[in-house]
Motif scaffolding. Structure first.
Motif, PDB file in Angstrom:
ATOM      1  N   LYS A  72       0.883  -1.356  -0.053  1.00  0.00           N
ATOM      2  CA  LYS A  72       0.149   0.141   0.148  1.00  0.00           C
ATOM      3  C   LYS A  72       0.969   1.392  -0.011  1.00  0.00           C
ATOM      4  CE  LYS A  72      -3.370  -2.260   2.572  1.00  0.00           C
ATOM      5  NZ  LYS A  72      -5.215  -2.074   3.498  1.00  0.00           N
ATOM      6  N   ILE A  73       0.517   2.218  -0.806  1.00  0.00           N
ATOM      7  CA  ILE A  73       1.039   3.543  -0.892  1.00  0.00           C
ATOM      8  C   ILE A  73       0.068   4.206  -0.143  1.00  0.00           C
ATOM      9  CG2 ILE A  73       2.008   5.224  -2.337  1.00  0.00           C
ATOM     10  CD1 ILE A  73       3.427   2.015  -2.501  1.00  0.00           C
ATOM     11  N   LEU A  74       1.142   5.477   0.579  1.00  0.00           N
ATOM     12  CA  LEU A  74       0.995   6.090   1.802  1.00  0.00           C
ATOM     13  C   LEU A  74       1.201   6.891   1.366  1.00  0.00           C
ATOM     14  CD1 LEU A  74       0.383   4.692   4.924  1.00  0.00           C
ATOM     15  CD2 LEU A  74      -1.210   4.189   2.892  1.00  0.00           C
ATOM     16  N   GLY A  75       1.424   8.464   1.450  1.00  0.00           N
ATOM     17  CA  GLY A  75       1.478   9.918   1.003  1.00  0.00           C
ATOM     18  C   GLY A  75       1.701  10.846   2.401  1.00  0.00           C
ATOM     19  N   HIS A  76       2.960  10.992   2.200  1.00  0.00           N
ATOM     20  CA  HIS A  76       3.790  11.182   3.665  1.00  0.00           C
ATOM     21  C   HIS A  76       3.526  12.395   3.861  1.00  0.00           C
ATOM     22  CE1 HIS A  76       7.566  12.645   5.719  1.00  0.00           C
ATOM     23  NE2 HIS A  76       6.907  12.103   6.881  1.00  0.00           N
ATOM     24  N   ARG A  77       2.352  12.843   5.365  1.00  0.00           N
ATOM     25  CA  ARG A  77       1.966  14.543   5.409  1.00  0.00           C
ATOM     26  C   ARG A  77       1.355  14.734   4.273  1.00  0.00           C
ATOM     27  NH1 ARG A  77       7.709  16.368   7.861  1.00  0.00           N
ATOM     28  NH2 ARG A  77       8.435  14.851   8.481  1.00  0.00           N
ATOM     29  N   GLY A  78       0.737  13.802   3.359  1.00  0.00           N
ATOM     30  CA  GLY A  78      -0.433  14.051   2.525  1.00  0.00           C
ATOM     31  C   GLY A  78       0.935  13.721   1.047  1.00  0.00           C
ATOM     32  N   LEU A  79       0.822  14.746   0.190  1.00  0.00           N
ATOM     33  CA  LEU A  79       1.839  15.975  -1.259  1.00  0.00           C
ATOM     34  C   LEU A  79       2.600  16.590  -0.813  1.00  0.00           C
ATOM     35  CD1 LEU A  79       2.100  14.116  -3.399  1.00  0.00           C
ATOM     36  CD2 LEU A  79       0.322  15.039  -4.424  1.00  0.00           C
ATOM     37  N   PRO A  80       3.475  16.179   0.082  1.00  0.00           N
ATOM     38  CA  PRO A  80       3.932  17.652   0.180  1.00  0.00           C
ATOM     39  C   PRO A  80       5.297  18.757  -0.964  1.00  0.00           C
ATOM     40  CG  PRO A  80       5.615  15.820   1.764  1.00  0.00           C
ATOM     41  CD  PRO A  80       4.059  15.168   1.206  1.00  0.00           C
ATOM     42  N   VAL A  81       5.144  17.605  -1.270  1.00  0.00           N
ATOM     43  CA  VAL A  81       5.997  17.802  -2.930  1.00  0.00           C
ATOM     44  C   VAL A  81       5.623  18.978  -3.459  1.00  0.00           C
ATOM     45  CG1 VAL A  81       7.699  15.649  -2.806  1.00  0.00           C
ATOM     46  CG2 VAL A  81       5.860  15.835  -4.778  1.00  0.00           C
ATOM     47  N   TYR A 113       2.330  20.520  -1.975  1.00  0.00           N
ATOM     48  CA  TYR A 113       1.104  21.543  -1.490  1.00  0.00           C
ATOM     49  C   TYR A 113       2.078  21.413   0.215  1.00  0.00           C
ATOM     50  CZ  TYR A 113      -1.625  20.399  -5.497  1.00  0.00           C
ATOM     51  OH  TYR A 113      -2.392  20.303  -6.441  1.00  0.00           O
ATOM     52  N   LYS A 114       2.287  22.041   1.246  1.00  0.00           N
ATOM     53  CA  LYS A 114       2.589  22.558   2.353  1.00  0.00           C
ATOM     54  C   LYS A 114       2.197  21.124   3.033  1.00  0.00           C
ATOM     55  CE  LYS A 114       3.983  25.564   4.358  1.00  0.00           C
ATOM     56  NZ  LYS A 114       5.484  25.747   4.072  1.00  0.00           N
ATOM     57  N   GLU A 115       2.689  20.766   4.153  1.00  0.00           N
ATOM     58  CA  GLU A 115       2.503  19.334   4.433  1.00  0.00           C
ATOM     59  C   GLU A 115       1.557  19.349   5.330  1.00  0.00           C
ATOM     60  OE1 GLU A 115       6.464  19.127   8.173  1.00  0.00           O
ATOM     61  OE2 GLU A 115       6.480  17.858   5.821  1.00  0.00           O
ATOM     62  N   ASN A 116       0.967  18.658   5.877  1.00  0.00           N
ATOM     63  CA  ASN A 116       0.101  18.136   6.345  1.00  0.00           C
ATOM     64  C   ASN A 116      -1.497  19.504   6.689  1.00  0.00           C
ATOM     65  OD1 ASN A 116       2.254  17.400   7.945  1.00  0.00           O
ATOM     66  ND2 ASN A 116       0.217  16.385   8.617  1.00  0.00           N
ATOM     67  N   THR A 117      -1.773  20.104   5.636  1.00  0.00           N
ATOM     68  CA  THR A 117      -2.674  21.008   5.246  1.00  0.00           C
ATOM     69  C   THR A 117      -3.844  20.378   4.934  1.00  0.00           C
ATOM     70  OG1 THR A 117      -1.998  21.449   2.673  1.00  0.00           O
ATOM     71  CG2 THR A 117      -1.366  22.933   5.120  1.00  0.00           C
ATOM     72  N   LEU A 118      -4.923  20.379   4.671  1.00  0.00           N
ATOM     73  CA  LEU A 118      -5.920  19.506   4.187  1.00  0.00           C
ATOM     74  C   LEU A 118      -5.613  19.819   2.509  1.00  0.00           C
ATOM     75  CD1 LEU A 118      -9.503  21.219   5.420  1.00  0.00           C
ATOM     76  CD2 LEU A 118      -8.550  18.637   6.114  1.00  0.00           C
ATOM     77  N   GLN A 119      -4.669  20.478   2.189  1.00  0.00           N
ATOM     78  CA  GLN A 119      -4.706  20.447  -0.038  1.00  0.00           C
ATOM     79  C   GLN A 119      -3.795  19.502   0.273  1.00  0.00           C
ATOM     80  OE1 GLN A 119      -2.475  23.599  -1.605  1.00  0.00           O
ATOM     81  NE2 GLN A 119      -3.955  23.598  -2.873  1.00  0.00           N
ATOM     82  N   SER A 120      -2.847  19.291   0.965  1.00  0.00           N
ATOM     83  CA  SER A 120      -2.345  18.211   0.937  1.00  0.00           C
ATOM     84  C   SER A 120      -2.368  16.700   1.317  1.00  0.00           C
ATOM     85  CB  SER A 120      -0.226  18.451   1.647  1.00  0.00           C
ATOM     86  OG  SER A 120       0.673  17.480   1.424  1.00  0.00           O
ATOM     87  N   LEU A 121      -3.074  16.871   2.682  1.00  0.00           N
ATOM     88  CA  LEU A 121      -3.404  15.325   2.712  1.00  0.00           C
ATOM     89  C   LEU A 121      -4.569  15.410   1.947  1.00  0.00           C
ATOM     90  CD1 LEU A 121      -3.775  16.903   6.853  1.00  0.00           C
ATOM     91  CD2 LEU A 121      -2.584  15.245   5.911  1.00  0.00           C
ATOM     92  N   LEU A 122      -5.603  15.526   1.277  1.00  0.00           N
ATOM     93  CA  LEU A 122      -6.848  15.458   0.455  1.00  0.00           C
ATOM     94  C   LEU A 122      -5.054  14.736  -0.756  1.00  0.00           C
ATOM     95  CD1 LEU A 122      -9.374  17.500   1.167  1.00  0.00           C
ATOM     96  CD2 LEU A 122      -9.274  14.854   2.057  1.00  0.00           C
ATOM     97  N   ALA A 123      -4.562  15.257  -1.278  1.00  0.00           N
ATOM     98  CA  ALA A 123      -4.365  15.382  -2.349  1.00  0.00           C
ATOM     99  C   ALA A 123      -4.028  13.721  -2.856  1.00  0.00           C
ATOM    100  CB  ALA A 123      -2.995  16.142  -2.915  1.00  0.00           C
ATOM    101  N   PRO A 124      -2.300  12.962  -2.883  1.00  0.00           N
ATOM    102  CA  PRO A 124      -2.622  12.014  -3.088  1.00  0.00           C
ATOM    103  C   PRO A 124      -3.691  11.157  -3.461  1.00  0.00           C
ATOM    104  CG  PRO A 124      -1.448  12.700  -0.055  1.00  0.00           C
ATOM    105  CD  PRO A 124      -2.732  13.375  -0.819  1.00  0.00           C
TER     106      PRO A 124
END
Length: 228
Positions: free
Chosen positions: A2-11, A13-24
């Motif tokens: 399984k592939i999990l985004g680290h704090r979302g997609l920090p490359v 978007y700003k890590e741990n924001t909703l934008q980053s966390l939902l992107a993956p």
């Protein structure tokens, strides 16, 4: 695997924001990894660092701010989300790795996740005492131990002993394969014999895990697109 985004997609978007966390999820990722801390008034929020320095340049501690005060700080219009806010927006039936950064945030994070999310949740922490207590209290949930350089002095026997009862996963740094390849691989093989799931972080190249792909159950990466 399984592939999990680290704090979302920090490359992107700003890590741990909703934008980053939902992107993956839009790229087909299986889930995300995120960090939980408490505000001054006891609200679990999703941020890795103890202060807001990396988030928006403010050197103030998250734990010294109420939620209302914390929401006044923004990075490109994004605020730090609460755990509840994210859970209500996250796609159901995916995998969430909730890393508990502070002992005090442990049980409350578990209770909020149980209330607001339908899907796989793995609770992990570098605080092994916290995981010991939580896995005893919530035997039906998934808990894992996080390891980094602070645990190098532990013997293999001490590490393996943690997994004797009601433990789902071991969360290991992929960089360990560079510095302690033989030892880490031996530990991983022994854990797999005990049916423990192996989670590797932060894996940003397929080559990083080429030699042990068969043993890896979850990959936490800064860029889920590499694996998808």
């Amino acid at each position: 695997m399984k592939i999990l985004g680290h704090r979302g997609l920090p490359v992107l978007y700003k890590e741990n924001t909703l934008q980053s966390l939902l992107a993956p999820f839009s790229f087909g990722a299986d889930g995300i990894e995120t960090d939980v801390r408490l505000t001054k008034d006891g609200v679990p929020v999703l941020i890795h660092d103890e202060t807001l320095t990396n988030f928006c340049g403010a050197g103030v501690r998250v734990g010294d701010l109420t939620l209302a005060e914390l929401k006044e700080y923004k990075s490109n219009g994004e605020t730090i989300p609460t755990l509840e806010e994210f859970l209500k927006l996250a796609p159901k039936n995916r995998c969430l790795n909730i890393e508990v950064k502070e002992y005090e945030a442990g049980e409350l994070s578990v209770l909020i996740c149980k209330t607001f999310y339908e899907g796989e949740i793995i609770f992990s922490s570098f605080n092994h005492r916290l995981i010991n207590e939580l896995k005893e209290r919530y035997s039906g949930l998934k808990f894992g131990y996080l390891f980094d350089e602070q645990h190098i002095s532990m013997s293999d026997e001490e590490i393996l002993a943690l997994f004797d009862k009601n433990t789902y996963s071991a969360h290991l740094p992929v960089i360990g394969l560079l510095y302690f390849p033989e030892r880490l691989v031996n530990i991983i093989k022994e854990l797999k014999k005990r049916e423990i799931k192996i989670v590797l972080w932060t894996v940003n190249s397929k080559n990083d895990i080429a030699r042990i792909t068969e043993y890896v159950d979850y990959v936490i990466t800064d860029d889920v697109r590499i694996f998808l």
